[in-house]
Design a protein around this motif. Structure first.
Motif, mmCIF file in Angstrom:
data_model
loop_
_atom_site.group_PDB
_atom_site.id
_atom_site.type_symbol
_atom_site.label_atom_id
_atom_site.label_comp_id
_atom_site.label_asym_id
_atom_site.label_seq_id
_atom_site.Cartn_x
_atom_site.Cartn_y
_atom_site.Cartn_z
ATOM 1 N N VAL A 47 -12.862 24.687 -65.697
ATOM 2 C CA VAL A 47 -11.880 25.066 -66.411
ATOM 3 C C VAL A 47 -10.874 24.852 -67.603
ATOM 4 C CG1 VAL A 47 -9.822 25.533 -66.017
ATOM 5 C CG2 VAL A 47 -11.273 26.049 -64.503
ATOM 6 N N SER A 48 -11.158 25.612 -68.429
ATOM 7 C CA SER A 48 -10.460 25.088 -70.172
ATOM 8 C C SER A 48 -9.848 25.780 -70.671
ATOM 9 C CB SER A 48 -11.511 24.370 -71.129
ATOM 10 O OG SER A 48 -12.572 23.684 -70.198
ATOM 11 N N ARG A 49 -8.554 25.111 -71.172
ATOM 12 C CA ARG A 49 -7.862 25.686 -72.056
ATOM 13 C C ARG A 49 -8.358 26.153 -73.550
ATOM 14 N NH1 ARG A 49 -1.702 26.394 -72.761
ATOM 15 N NH2 ARG A 49 -0.903 27.229 -75.039
ATOM 16 N N ARG A 50 -8.315 27.328 -74.165
ATOM 17 C CA ARG A 50 -9.502 27.852 -74.910
ATOM 18 C C ARG A 50 -7.726 28.655 -76.958
ATOM 19 N NH1 ARG A 50 -12.188 24.067 -75.260
ATOM 20 N NH2 ARG A 50 -14.557 24.239 -73.997
ATOM 21 N N GLY A 51 -6.569 27.796 -76.755
ATOM 22 C CA GLY A 51 -5.654 28.316 -77.210
ATOM 23 C C GLY A 51 -4.872 28.765 -77.149
ATOM 24 N N GLY A 52 -4.403 29.575 -77.694
ATOM 25 C CA GLY A 52 -2.913 30.721 -76.993
ATOM 26 C C GLY A 52 -2.006 30.675 -77.554
ATOM 27 N N ALA A 53 -0.612 31.181 -77.079
ATOM 28 C CA ALA A 53 -0.072 31.175 -77.910
ATOM 29 C C ALA A 53 1.578 31.246 -77.358
ATOM 30 C CB ALA A 53 0.251 32.260 -78.856
ATOM 31 N N PRO A 63 -1.455 31.043 -73.015
ATOM 32 C CA PRO A 63 -3.103 30.483 -72.834
ATOM 33 C C PRO A 63 -4.559 31.882 -72.347
ATOM 34 C CG PRO A 63 -2.596 29.587 -70.329
ATOM 35 C CD PRO A 63 -1.515 30.721 -71.360
ATOM 36 N N LEU A 64 -5.552 30.799 -73.581
ATOM 37 C CA LEU A 64 -7.035 31.818 -73.474
ATOM 38 C C LEU A 64 -7.724 30.743 -71.879
ATOM 39 C CD1 LEU A 64 -7.298 33.038 -76.715
ATOM 40 C CD2 LEU A 64 -7.263 34.338 -75.092
ATOM 41 N N TYR A 125 -22.593 31.102 -66.439
ATOM 42 C CA TYR A 125 -21.770 33.026 -67.267
ATOM 43 C C TYR A 125 -20.418 31.861 -67.877
ATOM 44 C CZ TYR A 125 -25.063 36.498 -65.167
ATOM 45 O OH TYR A 125 -25.847 37.169 -64.932
ATOM 46 N N LEU A 126 -20.040 32.998 -68.585
ATOM 47 C CA LEU A 126 -18.492 32.198 -69.195
ATOM 48 C C LEU A 126 -17.332 33.328 -68.901
ATOM 49 C CD1 LEU A 126 -17.355 30.398 -71.722
ATOM 50 C CD2 LEU A 126 -17.927 31.824 -72.765
ATOM 51 N N THR A 127 -16.614 33.490 -68.790
ATOM 52 C CA THR A 127 -15.454 34.440 -69.127
ATOM 53 C C THR A 127 -14.188 33.813 -69.250
ATOM 54 O OG1 THR A 127 -16.749 34.847 -66.085
ATOM 55 C CG2 THR A 127 -14.135 35.821 -67.096
ATOM 56 N N VAL A 128 -13.608 34.759 -70.076
ATOM 57 C CA VAL A 128 -12.183 34.432 -71.167
ATOM 58 C C VAL A 128 -11.388 35.352 -70.788
ATOM 59 C CG1 VAL A 128 -11.317 33.990 -72.933
ATOM 60 C CG2 VAL A 128 -14.299 32.984 -73.152
ATOM 61 N N LEU A 129 -10.066 34.013 -69.783
ATOM 62 C CA LEU A 129 -8.917 35.678 -69.687
ATOM 63 C C LEU A 129 -7.792 35.186 -69.795
ATOM 64 C CD1 LEU A 129 -10.752 34.778 -66.546
ATOM 65 C CD2 LEU A 129 -9.493 36.840 -66.461
ATOM 66 N N ARG A 130 -6.826 35.902 -70.426
ATOM 67 C CA ARG A 130 -5.686 35.019 -70.958
ATOM 68 C C ARG A 130 -4.482 35.740 -69.889
ATOM 69 N NH1 ARG A 130 -3.099 34.644 -75.438
ATOM 70 N NH2 ARG A 130 -5.060 36.330 -76.557
ATOM 71 N N VAL A 131 -4.408 34.049 -69.765
ATOM 72 C CA VAL A 131 -2.892 34.210 -68.517
ATOM 73 C C VAL A 131 -1.637 33.791 -69.420
ATOM 74 C CG1 VAL A 131 -2.226 32.364 -67.075
ATOM 75 C CG2 VAL A 131 -4.519 32.761 -67.023
ATOM 76 N N SER A 132 -0.360 34.544 -68.765
ATOM 77 C CA SER A 132 0.843 34.224 -69.411
ATOM 78 C C SER A 132 1.559 33.975 -68.406
ATOM 79 C CB SER A 132 1.260 36.362 -69.316
ATOM 80 O OG SER A 132 0.540 36.618 -70.113
ATOM 81 N N LEU A 133 2.466 32.838 -68.835
ATOM 82 C CA LEU A 133 3.249 31.756 -67.345
ATOM 83 C C LEU A 133 4.304 32.070 -68.572
ATOM 84 C CD1 LEU A 133 0.480 28.942 -67.838
ATOM 85 C CD2 LEU A 133 1.033 30.482 -65.523
ATOM 86 N N ARG A 134 5.251 32.490 -67.516
ATOM 87 C CA ARG A 134 6.910 31.955 -67.789
ATOM 88 C C ARG A 134 7.368 30.503 -67.350
ATOM 89 N NH1 ARG A 134 9.770 35.961 -69.838
ATOM 90 N NH2 ARG A 134 8.152 37.468 -68.761
#
Length: 136
Positions: A47-53, A63-64, A125-134
């Protein structure tokens, strides 16, 4: 207007905890780094964080998250990728600690087979998901 937090929640640790509880990932290492001696053929989800906003007005970190699923063969790696993806996509509404809530999960790049140059024998296999954390 508020300012972004000086530190973001450790989304990698949150995702590792979330995935570690899934029975169909019990045979795999789920972590932020490969285990010692890793050669890419062991069942694993890295599991890796790949940026985000940071969305200031909403107190939202987006984060992605990259999930790298490895296995001794392509079928195993694909199964692990789908299990990790399914768990993360179903995490909306979960709370961590006292002030972090997963408000949304959106797939940015579905499981796809990629060659692995660091571990030549790997099946990945590689998967990328955008997770929204409040936060707050």
């Amino acid at each position: 207007m508020s300012s972004p937090p000086s530190t973001f929640p450790d989304v990698e640790a949150i995702v590792v905890e979330l995935l570690s509880d899934r029975p169909d990932l019990a045979d795999a290492v789920v972590d932020e780094t490969p285990p010692p001696g890793f050669d890419g053929t062991q069942p694993a989800v890295i599991v890796s964080r790949r940026g985000g906003a940071w969305i200031d007005d909403l107190h939202l970190d987006q984060p992605l998250i990259e999930l790298e699923a490895y296995g001794p063969d392509k079928v195993t790696a694909h199964r692990l990728a789908n299990a990790a993806r399914a768990e993360l996509l179903s995490a909306v509404g979960r709370t961590y600690g006292t002030n972090v809530v997963i408000t949304d999960v959106v797939e940015a790049d579905g499981p796809r087979w990629l060659p692995e140059y660091l571990y030549p024998a790997a099946n990945r296999y590689l998967t990328v998901l955008r997770v929204s954390l409040r936060i707050g």
